[in-house]
Design an enzyme around this catalytic site. Structure first.
Site, PDB file in Angstrom:
ATOM      1  N   ARG A  87       0.874  -1.169   0.000  1.00  0.00           N
ATOM      2  CA  ARG A  87       0.000   0.000   0.000  1.00  0.00           C
ATOM      3  C   ARG A  87       0.914   1.223   0.000  1.00  0.00           C
ATOM      4  NH1 ARG A  87      -1.879   2.852   4.980  1.00  0.00           N
ATOM      5  NH2 ARG A  87      -3.122   4.566   4.169  1.00  0.00           N
ATOM      6  N   HIS A 176      -7.806   7.055   1.345  1.00  0.00           N
ATOM      7  CA  HIS A 176      -8.652   5.881   1.645  1.00  0.00           C
ATOM      8  C   HIS A 176      -9.176   5.214   0.374  1.00  0.00           C
ATOM      9  CE1 HIS A 176      -9.650   7.756   5.824  1.00  0.00           C
ATOM     10  NE2 HIS A 176      -8.660   6.878   5.944  1.00  0.00           N
ATOM     11  N   ARG A 237      -7.166  14.422  14.086  1.00  0.00           N
ATOM     12  CA  ARG A 237      -7.081  15.522  13.113  1.00  0.00           C
ATOM     13  C   ARG A 237      -8.317  16.410  13.200  1.00  0.00           C
ATOM     14  NH1 ARG A 237      -6.067  11.277   8.840  1.00  0.00           N
ATOM     15  NH2 ARG A 237      -3.854  10.755   9.039  1.00  0.00           N
ATOM     16  N   GLU A 383      -8.692  -3.792   2.907  1.00  0.00           N
ATOM     17  CA  GLU A 383      -7.731  -3.209   1.966  1.00  0.00           C
ATOM     18  C   GLU A 383      -6.749  -4.257   1.437  1.00  0.00           C
ATOM     19  OE1 GLU A 383      -7.342  -0.201   5.001  1.00  0.00           O
ATOM     20  OE2 GLU A 383      -7.276   1.342   3.451  1.00  0.00           O
TER      21      GLU A 383
END
Ligand code: AMP
Length: 398
Positions: A87, A176, A237, A383
């Site tokens: 990834r 994402h 965040r 993923e």
């Protein structure tokens, strides 16, 4: 065997899959605290093997993972690993889908280091470590940004001078993407729908949170931007704020831009507002004990997601909407968050079925009631599986 790796700034997560038809997970683990003191955990046959050894960089971490796989007799030799899938966070504008690693693709990953300085370097070092240790191994990279390359200029450009984009590549990239692509393909598979015709609003709510509007099977818009700091409020965040706050806080606190940006990335969001935790489980627990700051953080988080869902539904043709999907750590697991978000949407009649919302599930479940105008789902994202699927597609086309 297929080795799927996910390099963070100071960690490498890995999963080793068998190459046979059922693609079983043989082992999985994490090398963490890279560059600090170094810790490696390998789960194999229901046992956890822990090692503590200094890992100065991602190269040494890869060496250590492979050596331990040998010494634990999980593999007999390195050549059993026939493909490595990585990834990679940023592929810039050049990379629109998963690719076989070549000198040219490595050059692009390198060029994108300035856009993802925390993530791309580790991924590149890990890729090069595999090249060195298992020469001729096929390597594939999947990118978090590539799914969003379908955005039109109206969505990806910021209203700033053109030169910021033309000269400095400042634009919305979105992240994402591997998760969103997985959800689209899996949704298509389980409901036997053509992915190219899917219209979904997907809420990837994890420690990092974003929403994606999928129109006719591709990303039409998403909330993260030039970096993952933009959009929704997240674990640590801030998400979107007025950018003038940065200069103001630099002056007021006699600080610098780096420090303030660090606070927006690491000390804001659920953590900053609740002063309890960045973890939604802790927030909901504290809120239920009447902790007012946790309640405020919960309200702010769910309100922002609800507003975005409304905004993104408006981009889709009403009669073609296939559903709203919740995924990632919070989206998959928190019935309370899903309920609170849907309760904040009034413009369209959405309704969650309480019982379905609470039911345990493995892969996905519908959680909307029969009265809901749009179907609502919880889907487990995967993923690694997406990277595996892309590897198989690339191998077939080779
Ligand atoms: P992710 O980044 O997708 O791994 O998601 C991690 C986040 O999911 C954690 O920080 C938690 O806030 C959240 N999470 C995981 N399980 C639950 C749960 N049962 N209820 C609420 N939040 C959860």
């Amino acid at each position: 065997m297929y080795m799927i790796i996910n390099s963070g700034s100071s960690s490498i997560k890995f999963k080793l899959f068998s190459t046979d038809k059922d693609e079983k997970i043989i082992t999985e683990g994490i090398a963490e605290r890279i560059g600090i003191d170094g810790r490696l955990v390998i789960n194999y046959q229901n046992e956890e093997h822990k090692f503590e050894d200094k890992m100065n960089d991602h190269n040494i971490a890869v060496e250590m993972i492979l050596k331990k796989l040998l010494s634990l007799k999980i593999i007999e030799n390195y050549n059993q690993i026939e493909t490595v899938g990585s990834r990679v966070v940023h592929g810039g504008e050049q990379i629109k889908e998963s690719v076989v690693i070549t000198p040219e693709t490595k050059e692009i990953i390198k060029k994108c280091i300035k856009l993802a300085p925390l993530h791309n370097p580790g991924a590149l070092v890990a890729i090069e470590a595999f090249e060195k240790i298992i020469p001729n191994v096929l390597q594939v990279a999947a990118f978090d940004t590539s799914f969003h390359q379908s955005l039109a200029p109206e969505q990806y450009l910021y209203p700033v001078p053109n030169s910021w984009y033309d000269k400095y590549e400042v634009r919305k990239y979105g992240f994402h993407g591997i998760s969103y692509k997985y959800i689209c393909e899996h949704f298509g598979k389980v409901f036997k729908k053509d992915v190219k015709k899917l219209n979904l609003v997907i809420c990837h709510l994890g420690n990092g949170s974003s929403v994606c509007c999928v129109k006719n099977g591709v990303s039409f818009d998403t909330t993260m931007g030039f970096t993952p700091l933009a959009g929704l409020m997240m674990g640590t965040r801030s998400g979107d704020i007025d950018s003038s706050v940065i200069e103001y806080m630099v002056k007021e606190t006699n600080s610098d831009v780096f420090k303030i940006t660090q606070i927006l990335n690491k000390e804001s969001g659920l953590l900053g507002v609740s002063e309890v935790s960045s973890d939604m489980r802790d927030i909901t627990a504290a809120a239920s004990q009447n902790n007012s700051k946790a309640q405020k953080a919960f309200e702010m988080y769910t309100q922002r997601v609800a507003q975005t869902i409304v905004q993104y539904l408006n981009n889709l043709d009403r009669e073609k909407i296939d559903g709203i999907v919740f995924t990632a750590g919070i989206g998959e697991n928190s019935n309370i968050v899903r309920q609170a978000i849907i309760d904040k949407i009034n413009i369209v009649n959405l309704e969650i079925d309480n019982k379905k919302n609470l039911e345990k599930y493995d892969d996905f479940k519908e959680i909307s009631s029969t009265k809901s105008e749009i179907k609502i789902y919880a889907f487990r994202t995967n993923e690694e599986q997406m990277i595996l699927n892309d590897i198989k597609k690339l191998k077939k086309n080779k």
